[in-house]
Design a protein around this motif. Structure first.
Motif, PDB file in Angstrom:
ATOM      1  N   ALA A 103       0.652  -1.217   0.229  1.00 17.90           N
ATOM      2  CA  ALA A 103      -0.116   0.095   0.416  1.00 17.90           C
ATOM      3  C   ALA A 103       0.901   1.260  -0.313  1.00 17.90           C
ATOM      4  CB  ALA A 103      -0.397   0.050   1.655  1.00 17.90           C
ATOM      5  N   LYS A 104       2.401   1.403   1.245  1.00 18.74           N
ATOM      6  CA  LYS A 104       2.615   2.768   0.766  1.00 18.74           C
ATOM      7  C   LYS A 104       3.717   3.020  -0.301  1.00 18.74           C
ATOM      8  CE  LYS A 104       4.551   5.363   3.138  1.00 18.74           C
ATOM      9  NZ  LYS A 104       3.740   6.873   3.829  1.00 18.74           N
ATOM     10  N   VAL A 105       3.342   1.643  -1.081  1.00 16.71           N
ATOM     11  CA  VAL A 105       4.416   1.598  -2.368  1.00 16.71           C
ATOM     12  C   VAL A 105       3.282   2.036  -3.456  1.00 16.71           C
ATOM     13  CG1 VAL A 105       5.440   0.149  -4.844  1.00 16.71           C
ATOM     14  CG2 VAL A 105       6.337  -0.342  -2.423  1.00 16.71           C
ATOM     15  N   LEU A 106       2.429   1.898  -3.425  1.00 21.13           N
ATOM     16  CA  LEU A 106       1.178   2.549  -4.415  1.00 21.13           C
ATOM     17  C   LEU A 106       0.587   3.782  -4.348  1.00 21.13           C
ATOM     18  CD1 LEU A 106      -1.196  -1.073  -4.785  1.00 21.13           C
ATOM     19  CD2 LEU A 106      -0.018   0.183  -6.618  1.00 21.13           C
ATOM     20  N   GLU A 107       1.126   3.781  -2.682  1.00 22.85           N
ATOM     21  CA  GLU A 107       0.105   5.265  -2.436  1.00 22.85           C
ATOM     22  C   GLU A 107       1.845   6.300  -3.274  1.00 22.85           C
ATOM     23  OE1 GLU A 107      -0.430   7.088   1.691  1.00 22.85           O
ATOM     24  OE2 GLU A 107       1.658   6.626   1.501  1.00 22.85           O
ATOM     25  N   ALA A 108       2.877   6.359  -3.277  1.00 23.85           N
ATOM     26  CA  ALA A 108       3.666   6.752  -3.884  1.00 23.85           C
ATOM     27  C   ALA A 108       3.750   6.943  -5.027  1.00 23.85           C
ATOM     28  CB  ALA A 108       5.367   5.799  -3.030  1.00 23.85           C
ATOM     29  N   ASP A 109       3.938   5.585  -5.788  1.00 24.87           N
ATOM     30  CA  ASP A 109       3.263   5.656  -6.973  1.00 24.87           C
ATOM     31  C   ASP A 109       2.553   4.954  -7.825  1.00 24.87           C
ATOM     32  OD1 ASP A 109       5.254   5.465  -9.854  1.00 24.87           O
ATOM     33  OD2 ASP A 109       6.009   4.200  -9.344  1.00 24.87           O
ATOM     34  N   GLU A 110       1.722   5.195  -8.120  1.00 27.78           N
ATOM     35  CA  GLU A 110       0.568   4.298  -8.272  1.00 27.78           C
ATOM     36  C   GLU A 110       0.136   4.364  -9.856  1.00 27.78           C
ATOM     37  OE1 GLU A 110      -3.684   6.196  -6.631  1.00 27.78           O
ATOM     38  OE2 GLU A 110      -2.451   3.837  -5.685  1.00 27.78           O
ATOM     39  N   GLN A 116       5.720  -4.480 -11.200  1.00 25.54           N
ATOM     40  CA  GLN A 116       6.704  -3.631 -10.507  1.00 25.54           C
ATOM     41  C   GLN A 116       6.880  -3.771  -8.895  1.00 25.54           C
ATOM     42  OE1 GLN A 116       3.887  -1.353 -13.042  1.00 25.54           O
ATOM     43  NE2 GLN A 116       5.637  -0.630 -14.333  1.00 25.54           N
ATOM     44  N   LEU A 117       5.527  -3.588  -9.028  1.00 25.06           N
ATOM     45  CA  LEU A 117       5.135  -3.830  -6.808  1.00 25.06           C
ATOM     46  C   LEU A 117       6.250  -4.588  -6.363  1.00 25.06           C
ATOM     47  CD1 LEU A 117       1.575  -3.319  -6.543  1.00 25.06           C
ATOM     48  CD2 LEU A 117       2.704  -2.426  -5.746  1.00 25.06           C
ATOM     49  N   ALA A 118       6.335  -6.407  -6.855  1.00 29.08           N
ATOM     50  CA  ALA A 118       7.835  -6.813  -6.772  1.00 29.08           C
ATOM     51  C   ALA A 118       8.856  -6.193  -6.466  1.00 29.08           C
ATOM     52  CB  ALA A 118       7.685  -7.612  -7.350  1.00 29.08           C
ATOM     53  N   GLU A 119       9.064  -5.159  -7.629  1.00 31.28           N
ATOM     54  CA  GLU A 119      10.741  -4.646  -7.869  1.00 31.28           C
ATOM     55  C   GLU A 119      10.174  -3.296  -6.879  1.00 31.28           C
ATOM     56  OE1 GLU A 119      12.785  -2.357 -11.372  1.00 31.28           O
ATOM     57  OE2 GLU A 119      11.656  -4.376 -12.018  1.00 31.28           O
ATOM     58  N   GLU A 120       9.932  -2.343  -6.853  1.00 28.61           N
ATOM     59  CA  GLU A 120       9.942  -1.276  -5.620  1.00 28.61           C
ATOM     60  C   GLU A 120       9.987  -1.898  -4.167  1.00 28.61           C
ATOM     61  OE1 GLU A 120      10.222   1.507  -6.746  1.00 28.61           O
ATOM     62  OE2 GLU A 120      10.074   0.802  -8.461  1.00 28.61           O
ATOM     63  N   SER A 121       9.510  -2.366  -3.863  1.00 27.66           N
ATOM     64  CA  SER A 121       9.052  -3.329  -2.599  1.00 27.66           C
ATOM     65  C   SER A 121      10.051  -4.464  -1.893  1.00 27.66           C
ATOM     66  CB  SER A 121       8.167  -3.462  -2.411  1.00 27.66           C
ATOM     67  OG  SER A 121       7.608  -5.496  -2.632  1.00 27.66           O
ATOM     68  N   LEU A 122      10.743  -4.633  -3.302  1.00 21.91           N
ATOM     69  CA  LEU A 122      11.483  -5.688  -3.023  1.00 21.91           C
ATOM     70  C   LEU A 122      11.358  -6.721  -2.010  1.00 21.91           C
ATOM     71  CD1 LEU A 122      14.515  -3.957  -1.508  1.00 21.91           C
ATOM     72  CD2 LEU A 122      14.240  -4.051  -3.888  1.00 21.91           C
ATOM     73  N   ALA A 157      -2.157  -3.935 -22.451  1.00 23.21           N
ATOM     74  CA  ALA A 157      -3.441  -5.025 -22.298  1.00 23.21           C
ATOM     75  C   ALA A 157      -3.943  -6.642 -21.076  1.00 23.21           C
ATOM     76  CB  ALA A 157      -4.375  -4.920 -23.664  1.00 23.21           C
ATOM     77  N   ARG A 158      -2.518  -7.011 -22.012  1.00 26.87           N
ATOM     78  CA  ARG A 158      -2.669  -8.159 -20.107  1.00 26.87           C
ATOM     79  C   ARG A 158      -2.244  -8.535 -19.165  1.00 26.87           C
ATOM     80  NH1 ARG A 158       2.749 -10.216 -23.854  1.00 26.87           N
ATOM     81  NH2 ARG A 158       3.046  -8.259 -23.654  1.00 26.87           N
ATOM     82  N   LYS A 159      -1.664  -7.418 -19.191  1.00 27.21           N
ATOM     83  CA  LYS A 159      -1.405  -7.109 -17.351  1.00 27.21           C
ATOM     84  C   LYS A 159      -2.408  -6.074 -16.678  1.00 27.21           C
ATOM     85  CE  LYS A 159       3.706  -6.932 -18.263  1.00 27.21           C
ATOM     86  NZ  LYS A 159       4.962  -6.607 -17.834  1.00 27.21           N
ATOM     87  N   GLN A 160      -2.220  -6.148 -15.449  1.00 21.00           N
ATOM     88  CA  GLN A 160      -2.995  -5.383 -14.279  1.00 21.00           C
ATOM     89  C   GLN A 160      -2.594  -4.657 -13.704  1.00 21.00           C
ATOM     90  OE1 GLN A 160      -5.780  -7.783 -12.240  1.00 21.00           O
ATOM     91  NE2 GLN A 160      -7.494  -7.540 -14.068  1.00 21.00           N
ATOM     92  N   VAL A 161      -2.543  -3.489 -13.547  1.00 15.36           N
ATOM     93  CA  VAL A 161      -2.052  -2.655 -12.425  1.00 15.36           C
ATOM     94  C   VAL A 161      -3.486  -2.263 -11.867  1.00 15.36           C
ATOM     95  CG1 VAL A 161      -0.353  -1.074 -14.784  1.00 15.36           C
ATOM     96  CG2 VAL A 161      -3.740  -0.357 -13.940  1.00 15.36           C
ATOM     97  N   TYR A 162      -2.528  -1.970 -10.748  1.00 12.13           N
ATOM     98  CA  TYR A 162      -3.171  -1.921  -9.388  1.00 12.13           C
ATOM     99  C   TYR A 162      -3.172  -0.364  -9.038  1.00 12.13           C
ATOM    100  CZ  TYR A 162      -2.960  -6.873  -9.525  1.00 12.13           C
ATOM    101  OH  TYR A 162      -3.696  -8.154  -9.953  1.00 12.13           O
ATOM    102  N   PHE A 163      -3.639   0.465  -8.191  1.00  9.75           N
ATOM    103  CA  PHE A 163      -3.196   1.353  -7.799  1.00  9.75           C
ATOM    104  C   PHE A 163      -4.798   1.245  -6.274  1.00  9.75           C
ATOM    105  CE2 PHE A 163      -6.984   1.607 -10.790  1.00  9.75           C
ATOM    106  CZ  PHE A 163      -7.903   1.497 -10.229  1.00  9.75           C
ATOM    107  N   LEU A 164      -4.746   2.409  -4.987  1.00 12.37           N
ATOM    108  CA  LEU A 164      -5.425   2.037  -3.992  1.00 12.37           C
ATOM    109  C   LEU A 164      -6.324   2.385  -3.828  1.00 12.37           C
ATOM    110  CD1 LEU A 164      -2.182   3.723  -1.722  1.00 12.37           C
ATOM    111  CD2 LEU A 164      -2.999   1.484  -1.588  1.00 12.37           C
ATOM    112  N   ASP A 165      -7.835   2.763  -3.297  1.00 11.02           N
ATOM    113  CA  ASP A 165      -9.155   2.975  -3.736  1.00 11.02           C
ATOM    114  C   ASP A 165      -9.994   3.888  -2.230  1.00 11.02           C
ATOM    115  OD1 ASP A 165     -10.933   2.912  -4.462  1.00 11.02           O
ATOM    116  OD2 ASP A 165     -11.904   1.086  -3.819  1.00 11.02           O
ATOM    117  N   HIS A 166      -8.938   4.966  -2.025  1.00  8.52           N
ATOM    118  CA  HIS A 166     -10.271   5.391  -1.035  1.00  8.52           C
ATOM    119  C   HIS A 166     -10.034   6.787  -1.055  1.00  8.52           C
ATOM    120  CE1 HIS A 166      -5.857   7.351  -0.178  1.00  8.52           C
ATOM    121  NE2 HIS A 166      -5.101   6.392  -0.811  1.00  8.52           N
TER     122      HIS A 166
END
Length: 89
Positions: free
Chosen positions: A33-40, A46-52, A80-89
């Motif tokens: 969530a913190k990684v998504l907060e900074a860059d979504e 990409q989340l795995a790469e950024e969060s380690l 379009a084969r990939k999904q991207v994630y973002f915070l929902d608030h």
């Protein structure tokens, strides 16, 4: 004023509710969530790469965030084969 009797929450109340639901989740979900907060939006890779974090842990974290209605996804405009994630608030 709403005629349906619904009260709209202020962004501060939504943010407090978001943080309260996040507080109950495991550390991996908080980090994602913190990684998504900074860059979504970001893909799972990409989340795995950024969060380690390992892919499997990111998948688990995303599932937990989704169960808590804290994250949403859509198909990537670039691939379009990939999904991207973002915070929902």
């Amino acid at each position: 004023m709403s005629t349906t009797g619904e009260q709209r929450q202020s962004p501060i109340q939504n943010d407090e509710e978001f943080r309260e639901r996040l507080r109950e989740l495991p550390p991996s979900a908080k980090l994602v969530a913190k990684v998504l907060e900074a860059d979504e939006p970001l893909s799972q890779g990409q989340l795995a790469e950024e969060s380690l974090l390992p892919d499997r842990t990111v998948r688990y974290a995303l599932n937990r965030l989704d169960e808590a209605d804290l994250v949403d996804s859509r198909y990537s405009f670039r691939d379009a084969r990939k999904q991207v994630y973002f915070l929902d608030h």
